[in-house]
Write a protein that holds these residues in place. Structure first.
Motif, PDB file in Angstrom:
ATOM      1  N   GLU A   1      41.605  62.723  26.008  1.00  0.00           N
ATOM      2  CA  GLU A   1      40.176  62.515  25.789  1.00  0.00           C
ATOM      3  C   GLU A   1      39.797  62.969  24.383  1.00  0.00           C
ATOM      4  O   GLU A   1      40.270  63.984  23.895  1.00  0.00           O
ATOM      5  N   CYS A   2      38.914  62.209  23.743  1.00  0.00           N
ATOM      6  CA  CYS A   2      38.384  62.586  22.442  1.00  0.00           C
ATOM      7  C   CYS A   2      37.502  63.811  22.628  1.00  0.00           C
ATOM      8  O   CYS A   2      36.710  63.886  23.563  1.00  0.00           O
ATOM      9  N   THR A   3      37.621  64.772  21.739  1.00  0.00           N
ATOM     10  CA  THR A   3      36.835  66.003  21.857  1.00  0.00           C
ATOM     11  C   THR A   3      35.360  65.774  21.549  1.00  0.00           C
ATOM     12  O   THR A   3      34.502  66.519  22.010  1.00  0.00           O
ATOM     13  N   ALA A   4      35.039  64.734  20.783  1.00  0.00           N
ATOM     14  CA  ALA A   4      33.655  64.481  20.397  1.00  0.00           C
ATOM     15  C   ALA A   4      32.900  63.643  21.423  1.00  0.00           C
ATOM     16  O   ALA A   4      31.757  63.941  21.763  1.00  0.00           O
ATOM     17  N   CYS A   5      33.533  62.547  21.929  1.00  0.00           N
ATOM     18  CA  CYS A   5      32.785  61.645  22.799  1.00  0.00           C
ATOM     19  C   CYS A   5      33.377  61.508  24.198  1.00  0.00           C
ATOM     20  O   CYS A   5      32.730  60.942  25.078  1.00  0.00           O
ATOM     21  N   GLY A   6      34.577  61.984  24.437  1.00  0.00           N
ATOM     22  CA  GLY A   6      35.180  61.899  25.763  1.00  0.00           C
ATOM     23  C   GLY A   6      35.885  60.577  26.041  1.00  0.00           C
ATOM     24  O   GLY A   6      36.417  60.372  27.121  1.00  0.00           O
ATOM     25  N   ALA A   7      35.918  59.668  25.060  1.00  0.00           N
ATOM     26  CA  ALA A   7      36.609  58.391  25.237  1.00  0.00           C
ATOM     27  C   ALA A   7      38.119  58.625  25.131  1.00  0.00           C
ATOM     28  O   ALA A   7      38.589  59.685  24.769  1.00  0.00           O
ATOM     29  N   THR A   8      38.881  57.588  25.472  1.00  0.00           N
ATOM     30  CA  THR A   8      40.333  57.690  25.429  1.00  0.00           C
ATOM     31  C   THR A   8      40.825  57.609  23.985  1.00  0.00           C
ATOM     32  O   THR A   8      40.482  56.698  23.243  1.00  0.00           O
ATOM     33  N   ALA A   9      41.643  58.586  23.598  1.00  0.00           N
ATOM     34  CA  ALA A   9      42.264  58.613  22.275  1.00  0.00           C
ATOM     35  C   ALA A   9      43.758  58.409  22.457  1.00  0.00           C
ATOM     36  O   ALA A   9      44.390  59.029  23.303  1.00  0.00           O
ATOM     37  N   VAL A  10      44.327  57.514  21.667  1.00  0.00           N
ATOM     38  CA  VAL A  10      45.733  57.156  21.768  1.00  0.00           C
ATOM     39  C   VAL A  10      46.549  57.990  20.786  1.00  0.00           C
ATOM     40  O   VAL A  10      46.122  58.252  19.664  1.00  0.00           O
ATOM     41  N   ARG A  11      47.744  58.397  21.219  1.00  0.00           N
ATOM     42  CA  ARG A  11      48.609  59.199  20.357  1.00  0.00           C
ATOM     43  C   ARG A  11      49.156  58.349  19.219  1.00  0.00           C
ATOM     44  O   ARG A  11      49.561  57.210  19.401  1.00  0.00           O
ATOM     45  N   VAL A  12      49.161  58.936  18.007  1.00  0.00           N
ATOM     46  CA  VAL A  12      49.672  58.283  16.815  1.00  0.00           C
ATOM     47  C   VAL A  12      50.931  59.040  16.399  1.00  0.00           C
ATOM     48  O   VAL A  12      50.923  60.262  16.288  1.00  0.00           O
ATOM     49  N   PHE A  13      52.010  58.307  16.172  1.00  0.00           N
ATOM     50  CA  PHE A  13      53.249  58.948  15.743  1.00  0.00           C
ATOM     51  C   PHE A  13      53.241  59.085  14.231  1.00  0.00           C
ATOM     52  O   PHE A  13      53.048  58.118  13.501  1.00  0.00           O
ATOM     53  N   THR A  14      53.444  60.313  13.751  1.00  0.00           N
ATOM     54  CA  THR A  14      53.406  60.618  12.329  1.00  0.00           C
ATOM     55  C   THR A  14      54.708  61.277  11.907  1.00  0.00           C
ATOM     56  O   THR A  14      55.494  61.727  12.749  1.00  0.00           O
ATOM     57  N   ALA A  15      54.910  61.362  10.612  1.00  0.00           N
ATOM     58  CA  ALA A  15      56.089  62.050  10.078  1.00  0.00           C
ATOM     59  C   ALA A  15      55.936  63.547  10.292  1.00  0.00           C
ATOM     60  O   ALA A  15      54.825  64.071  10.329  1.00  0.00           O
ATOM     61  N   PRO A  16      57.039  64.255  10.433  1.00  0.00           N
ATOM     62  CA  PRO A  16      56.954  65.712  10.578  1.00  0.00           C
ATOM     63  C   PRO A  16      56.336  66.340   9.340  1.00  0.00           C
ATOM     64  O   PRO A  16      56.504  65.853   8.234  1.00  0.00           O
ATOM     65  N   ARG A  17      55.654  67.428   9.528  1.00  0.00           N
ATOM     66  CA  ARG A  17      54.993  68.114   8.415  1.00  0.00           C
ATOM     67  C   ARG A  17      55.946  69.116   7.794  1.00  0.00           C
ATOM     68  O   ARG A  17      55.882  70.308   8.045  1.00  0.00           O
ATOM     69  N   LEU A  18      56.819  68.597   6.963  1.00  0.00           N
ATOM     70  CA  LEU A  18      57.822  69.445   6.337  1.00  0.00           C
ATOM     71  C   LEU A  18      57.295  70.155   5.103  1.00  0.00           C
ATOM     72  O   LEU A  18      57.883  71.124   4.648  1.00  0.00           O
ATOM     73  N   SER A  19      56.198  69.677   4.546  1.00  0.00           N
ATOM     74  CA  SER A  19      55.697  70.263   3.300  1.00  0.00           C
ATOM     75  C   SER A  19      54.728  71.409   3.527  1.00  0.00           C
ATOM     76  O   SER A  19      54.084  71.862   2.601  1.00  0.00           O
ATOM     77  N   LEU A  20      54.615  71.910   4.734  1.00  0.00           N
ATOM     78  CA  LEU A  20      53.670  73.005   4.976  1.00  0.00           C
ATOM     79  C   LEU A  20      54.322  74.360   4.738  1.00  0.00           C
ATOM     80  O   LEU A  20      54.199  75.265   5.528  1.00  0.00           O
ATOM     81  N   GLY A  21      55.004  74.495   3.614  1.00  0.00           N
ATOM     82  CA  GLY A  21      55.597  75.770   3.250  1.00  0.00           C
ATOM     83  C   GLY A  21      54.600  76.597   2.465  1.00  0.00           C
ATOM     84  O   GLY A  21      53.389  76.381   2.521  1.00  0.00           O
ATOM     85  N   ASP A  22      55.108  77.527   1.702  1.00  0.00           N
ATOM     86  CA  ASP A  22      54.216  78.354   0.895  1.00  0.00           C
ATOM     87  C   ASP A  22      53.667  77.547  -0.285  1.00  0.00           C
ATOM     88  O   ASP A  22      54.180  76.493  -0.637  1.00  0.00           O
ATOM     89  N   ALA A  23      52.622  78.045  -0.880  1.00  0.00           N
ATOM     90  CA  ALA A  23      51.907  77.312  -1.933  1.00  0.00           C
ATOM     91  C   ALA A  23      52.777  77.101  -3.174  1.00  0.00           C
ATOM     92  O   ALA A  23      52.697  76.056  -3.819  1.00  0.00           O
ATOM     93  N   THR A  24      53.625  78.065  -3.500  1.00  0.00           N
ATOM     94  CA  THR A  24      54.484  77.929  -4.677  1.00  0.00           C
ATOM     95  C   THR A  24      55.466  76.784  -4.499  1.00  0.00           C
ATOM     96  O   THR A  24      55.672  75.979  -5.412  1.00  0.00           O
ATOM     97  N   ARG A  25      56.054  76.688  -3.330  1.00  0.00           N
ATOM     98  CA  ARG A  25      57.018  75.615  -3.069  1.00  0.00           C
ATOM     99  C   ARG A  25      56.332  74.251  -3.077  1.00  0.00           C
ATOM    100  O   ARG A  25      56.849  73.288  -3.621  1.00  0.00           O
ATOM    101  N   ARG A  26      55.143  74.166  -2.483  1.00  0.00           N
ATOM    102  CA  ARG A  26      54.407  72.891  -2.473  1.00  0.00           C
ATOM    103  C   ARG A  26      54.059  72.467  -3.895  1.00  0.00           C
ATOM    104  O   ARG A  26      54.171  71.301  -4.256  1.00  0.00           O
ATOM    105  N   ALA A  27      53.628  73.420  -4.730  1.00  0.00           N
ATOM    106  CA  ALA A  27      53.279  73.093  -6.115  1.00  0.00           C
ATOM    107  C   ALA A  27      54.503  72.619  -6.889  1.00  0.00           C
ATOM    108  O   ALA A  27      54.416  71.675  -7.675  1.00  0.00           O
TER     109      ALA A  27
END
Length: 94
Positions: free
Chosen positions: A28-54
């Motif tokens: 369920e959508c948190t805002a309206c309660g309608a059906t929300a479909v799952r979206v397949f995305t790439a893994p979040r590999l870049s969520l390291g420390d700020a120095t590494r991302r920069a």
């Protein structure tokens, strides 16, 4: 915990943090309660420390937008410093 992305037709993408393997195809959508479909995305590999991302961002940016310099940098000194040790002064020099 893994982050899963669901898309509502009205409100767009929302994220849910759930244990790995427990994500359902729809929710369920948190805002309206309608059906929300799952979206397949790439893994979040870049969520390291700020120095590494920069560093990664700068490295990727230089492939398309290299830094432009106005003049060459300073020349390195070719003179080898003489050691203060008197025993080393007797050695042959290149």
């Amino acid at each position: 915990m893994a982050t899963y992305v669901y898309r509502c037709d009205t409100h767009g993408a929302t994220e849910r943090s759930l244990p790995i393997g427990t994500a359902r195809p729809t929710t369920e959508c948190t805002a309206c309660g309608a059906t929300a479909v799952r979206v397949f995305t790439a893994p979040r590999l870049s969520l390291g420390d700020a120095t590494r991302r920069a560093l990664i961002d700068r490295t990727e940016r230089t492939a398309d937008q290299p830094d432009v310099v106005s003049s060459p940098g300073p020349r390195p000194s070719r003179r080898v410093p003489v050691s203060a040790n008197p025993a080393l002064r007797r050695l042959p020099r290149p």
